[in-house]
Design a protein around this motif. Structure first.
Motif, mmCIF file in Angstrom:
data_model
loop_
_atom_site.group_PDB
_atom_site.id
_atom_site.type_symbol
_atom_site.label_atom_id
_atom_site.label_comp_id
_atom_site.label_asym_id
_atom_site.label_seq_id
_atom_site.Cartn_x
_atom_site.Cartn_y
_atom_site.Cartn_z
ATOM 1 N N LEU A 247 0.826 -1.201 0.000
ATOM 2 C CA LEU A 247 0.000 0.000 0.000
ATOM 3 C C LEU A 247 0.864 1.257 0.000
ATOM 4 O O LEU A 247 0.488 2.273 -0.600
ATOM 5 N N ASP A 248 2.021 1.208 0.649
ATOM 6 C CA ASP A 248 2.927 2.359 0.638
ATOM 7 C C ASP A 248 3.341 2.721 -0.786
ATOM 8 O O ASP A 248 3.473 3.907 -1.122
ATOM 9 N N GLN A 249 3.554 1.707 -1.624
ATOM 10 C CA GLN A 249 3.909 1.969 -3.021
ATOM 11 C C GLN A 249 2.749 2.639 -3.757
ATOM 12 O O GLN A 249 2.953 3.553 -4.561
ATOM 13 N N VAL A 250 1.536 2.175 -3.481
ATOM 14 C CA VAL A 250 0.354 2.774 -4.105
ATOM 15 C C VAL A 250 0.238 4.240 -3.696
ATOM 16 O O VAL A 250 -0.019 5.117 -4.532
ATOM 17 N N GLU A 251 0.441 4.507 -2.414
ATOM 18 C CA GLU A 251 0.389 5.893 -1.935
ATOM 19 C C GLU A 251 1.436 6.767 -2.612
ATOM 20 O O GLU A 251 1.152 7.902 -3.022
ATOM 21 N N ALA A 252 2.654 6.261 -2.717
ATOM 22 C CA ALA A 252 3.733 7.042 -3.327
ATOM 23 C C ALA A 252 3.400 7.381 -4.776
ATOM 24 O O ALA A 252 3.636 8.517 -5.233
ATOM 25 N N LEU A 253 2.841 6.427 -5.498
ATOM 26 C CA LEU A 253 2.486 6.681 -6.892
ATOM 27 C C LEU A 253 1.283 7.617 -6.994
ATOM 28 O O LEU A 253 1.180 8.398 -7.947
ATOM 29 N N SER A 254 0.382 7.560 -6.029
ATOM 30 C CA SER A 254 -0.733 8.505 -6.016
ATOM 31 C C SER A 254 -0.220 9.933 -5.841
ATOM 32 O O SER A 254 -0.701 10.865 -6.501
ATOM 33 N N ARG A 255 0.753 10.102 -4.960
ATOM 34 C CA ARG A 255 1.340 11.442 -4.787
ATOM 35 C C ARG A 255 2.011 11.907 -6.074
ATOM 36 O O ARG A 255 1.948 13.087 -6.431
ATOM 37 N N GLU A 256 2.638 10.966 -6.774
ATOM 38 C CA GLU A 256 3.354 11.313 -8.005
ATOM 39 C C GLU A 256 2.392 11.641 -9.146
ATOM 40 O O GLU A 256 2.575 12.627 -9.869
ATOM 41 N N VAL A 257 1.352 10.826 -9.303
ATOM 42 C CA VAL A 257 0.432 10.985 -10.430
ATOM 43 C C VAL A 257 -0.606 12.068 -10.160
ATOM 44 O O VAL A 257 -0.881 12.921 -11.015
ATOM 45 N N CYS A 258 -1.194 12.032 -8.963
ATOM 46 C CA CYS A 258 -2.310 12.929 -8.645
ATOM 47 C C CYS A 258 -1.890 14.142 -7.822
ATOM 48 O O CYS A 258 -2.669 15.088 -7.678
ATOM 49 N N GLY A 259 -0.691 14.077 -7.253
ATOM 50 C CA GLY A 259 -0.224 15.181 -6.429
ATOM 51 C C GLY A 259 -0.578 15.049 -4.965
ATOM 52 O O GLY A 259 -0.263 15.933 -4.165
ATOM 53 N N PHE A 260 -1.218 13.943 -4.582
ATOM 54 C CA PHE A 260 -1.626 13.762 -3.185
ATOM 55 C C PHE A 260 -2.000 12.305 -2.949
ATOM 56 O O PHE A 260 -2.203 11.530 -3.890
ATOM 57 N N SER A 261 -2.088 11.947 -1.683
ATOM 58 C CA SER A 261 -2.671 10.679 -1.253
ATOM 59 C C SER A 261 -3.795 11.005 -0.289
ATOM 60 O O SER A 261 -3.600 11.769 0.660
ATOM 61 N N GLU A 262 -4.971 10.427 -0.511
ATOM 62 C CA GLU A 262 -6.078 10.721 0.399
ATOM 63 C C GLU A 262 -5.826 10.207 1.810
ATOM 64 O O GLU A 262 -6.427 10.685 2.767
ATOM 65 N N ILE A 263 -4.918 9.230 1.949
ATOM 66 C CA ILE A 263 -4.604 8.762 3.301
ATOM 67 C C ILE A 263 -3.804 9.828 4.045
ATOM 68 O O ILE A 263 -3.961 9.997 5.258
ATOM 69 N N ASP A 264 -2.965 10.575 3.334
ATOM 70 C CA ASP A 264 -2.293 11.720 3.966
ATOM 71 C C ASP A 264 -3.318 12.727 4.470
ATOM 72 O O ASP A 264 -3.189 13.277 5.576
ATOM 73 N N TYR A 265 -4.329 12.979 3.648
ATOM 74 C CA TYR A 265 -5.388 13.905 4.063
ATOM 75 C C TYR A 265 -6.072 13.395 5.331
ATOM 76 O O TYR A 265 -6.328 14.169 6.268
ATOM 77 N N GLU A 266 -6.352 12.094 5.374
ATOM 78 C CA GLU A 266 -6.993 11.526 6.558
ATOM 79 C C GLU A 266 -6.081 11.631 7.779
ATOM 80 O O GLU A 266 -6.550 11.885 8.892
ATOM 81 N N ARG A 267 -4.787 11.424 7.578
ATOM 82 C CA ARG A 267 -3.851 11.544 8.702
ATOM 83 C C ARG A 267 -3.875 12.962 9.276
ATOM 84 O O ARG A 267 -3.919 13.156 10.497
ATOM 85 N N ASN A 268 -3.846 13.940 8.394
ATOM 86 C CA ASN A 268 -3.854 15.333 8.852
ATOM 87 C C ASN A 268 -5.177 15.688 9.523
ATOM 88 O O ASN A 268 -5.203 16.370 10.561
ATOM 89 N N LYS A 269 -6.275 15.209 8.944
ATOM 90 C CA LYS A 269 -7.575 15.521 9.523
ATOM 91 C C LYS A 269 -7.755 14.832 10.872
ATOM 92 O O LYS A 269 -8.355 15.398 11.795
ATOM 93 N N ALA A 270 -7.235 13.611 10.998
ATOM 94 C CA ALA A 270 -7.345 12.896 12.274
ATOM 95 C C ALA A 270 -6.629 13.656 13.383
ATOM 96 O O ALA A 270 -7.119 13.730 14.522
ATOM 97 N N LEU A 271 -5.478 14.227 13.065
ATOM 98 C CA LEU A 271 -4.760 15.028 14.060
ATOM 99 C C LEU A 271 -5.561 16.265 14.438
ATOM 100 O O LEU A 271 -5.623 16.652 15.608
ATOM 101 N N TRP A 272 -6.190 16.885 13.444
ATOM 102 C CA TRP A 272 -6.998 18.076 13.707
ATOM 103 C C TRP A 272 -8.212 17.732 14.566
ATOM 104 O O TRP A 272 -8.556 18.460 15.495
ATOM 105 N N LEU A 273 -8.855 16.596 14.262
ATOM 106 C CA LEU A 273 -10.051 16.208 15.008
ATOM 107 C C LEU A 273 -9.743 15.927 16.473
ATOM 108 O O LEU A 273 -10.592 16.140 17.346
#
Length: 355
Positions: A247-273
């Motif tokens: 899954l880490d490889q999938v995330e890395a390629l998502s950041r490369e292709v799309c510019g982000f990983s939605e799991i990163d977004y969830e990590r940041n939001k979880a800290l905020w919550l």
């Protein structure tokens, strides 16, 4: 709902292979859950586990799958994305070999499986790209179906129209009725809007934490077939991750292709919550806040919203969503456009009733 509409509601029920990946309001742990995050799973094949009604997520994780298994007649099996596209492909191959199914449908509500990867509205491409990549490598005929095109807020309907194939079905209130009780509690906004449009609701629904406006149109309750190979040719992320083994490889390629990983977004939001202090469910406090939100929403042309969105707008904890829903329906039943919340014109008068 789809299985009954397309195949009837006889004795042959579907096996639904799906992610345990709920929004943070349900599961405060970012990312998808794997078999190790549950107790009570039952093996179907060496790589595929069934989620029965008795299964439970291990705290602090949460999951809606056990309750779905308890309330629906289908078998729910868990997609484990931890070994990337190769792992999901192996799970599919094992399950197909074991079940020898008459048909296989890959269902995407909304249509983000058809994303290129560079669309500015794209928010969560990873899960759909992963399943698309896996399905394209399985030696079995798989039909890709898009239900409720545009309802997930990822790709505008106008962008999808040229990619949709033949109409397979248009949902009606009769299709929705058997799952009405599930829609009362399940937090999926896209599925809720799909059901609402099937019941005839039209307008603009505001969803998610960002307040995305989603048109509720006659296209909402439709299901279209899309050529799976054509979808793969459009989806750059799906093509990029086909050989991934983690899954880490999938995330890395998502950041490369799309510019982000939605799991990163969830990590940041979880800290905020974690730093947010939810309000008490007090009618005298909440209803004026609701009135203010609705007044502002009307100014944006919004006619409906979801209880998930209201939970976040009113700064409530995810565990308070059901209680909020009951409170609002009891207080203002005329605004309940099941399973959505209707935003009435400013001149409308609210009626109240006691629980």
């Amino acid at each position: 709902m789809l299985h009954a509409a397309l195949y009837g509601d006889g004795d042959d029920q579907a096996v639904i292979l799906t992610y345990a990946w709920d929004r943070l309001l349900i599961d405060p742990v970012p990312g998808p859950r794997g078999p190790d995050d549950f107790t009570g799973l039952e093996p179907i094949t060496p790589a595929v586990w069934q989620v029965p009604a008795e299964a439970r997520p291990i705290a602090p994780a949460g999951s809606t799958l056990p309750r779905l298994a308890a309330e629906l007649p289908h078998t729910f099996a868990l997609i484990d994305p931890r070994q990337g596209a190769e792992g999901v492909t192996r799970q599919l191959e094992e399950l197909i070999g074991y079940l020898e199914p008459e048909s296989i449908d890959l269902l995407d509500v909304g249509g983000d499986a058809l994303a290129r990867g560079d669309e500015p509205t794209l928010k969560s491409p990873l899960a759909d790209a992963l399943t698309l990549a896996a399905c394209s490598q399985v030696n079995a005929p798989i039909r890709l179906l898009i239900a409720g095109p545009g309802l997930d807020g990822e790709l505008p309907l106008d962008d999808l129209k040229g990619t949709l194939g033949p109409l397979v079905h248009t949902f009606t209130p009769k299709d929705v009725d058997p799952i009405s009780s599930v829609l009362e509690w399940h937090p999926s906004e896209a599925t809720g809007m799909l059901a609402a449009t099937a019941r005839g609701v039209r307008g603009t629904c505001e969803v998610r934490d960002a307040g995305l406006p989603i048109p509720l149109t006659d296209e909402g309750p439709t299901v279209h077939e899309v050529d799976l190979d054509e979808a793969l040719s459009r989806n750059e992320l799906a093509r990029a991750i086909m050989a991934t083994t983690a899954l880490d490889q999938v995330e890395a390629l998502s950041r490369e292709v799309c510019g982000f990983s939605e799991i990163d977004y969830e990590r940041n939001k979880a800290l905020w919550l974690k730093d947010q202090r939810p309000l008490n469910l007090d009618t005298e406090t909440l209803l004026p806040q609701l009135d203010q939100f609705e007044a502002e929403a009307r100014g944006r042309g919004i006619t409906h919203t979801t209880f998930r969105h209201l939970t976040e707008v009113l700064n409530l904890d995810g565990t308070q969503r059901d209680a909020l829903r009951r409170l609002l329906i009891n207080s203002r039943p005329e605004q309940y456009a099941a399973p959505l919340w209707g935003i009435m014109a400013a001149s409308s008068h609210h009626t109240s009733r006691t629980p």
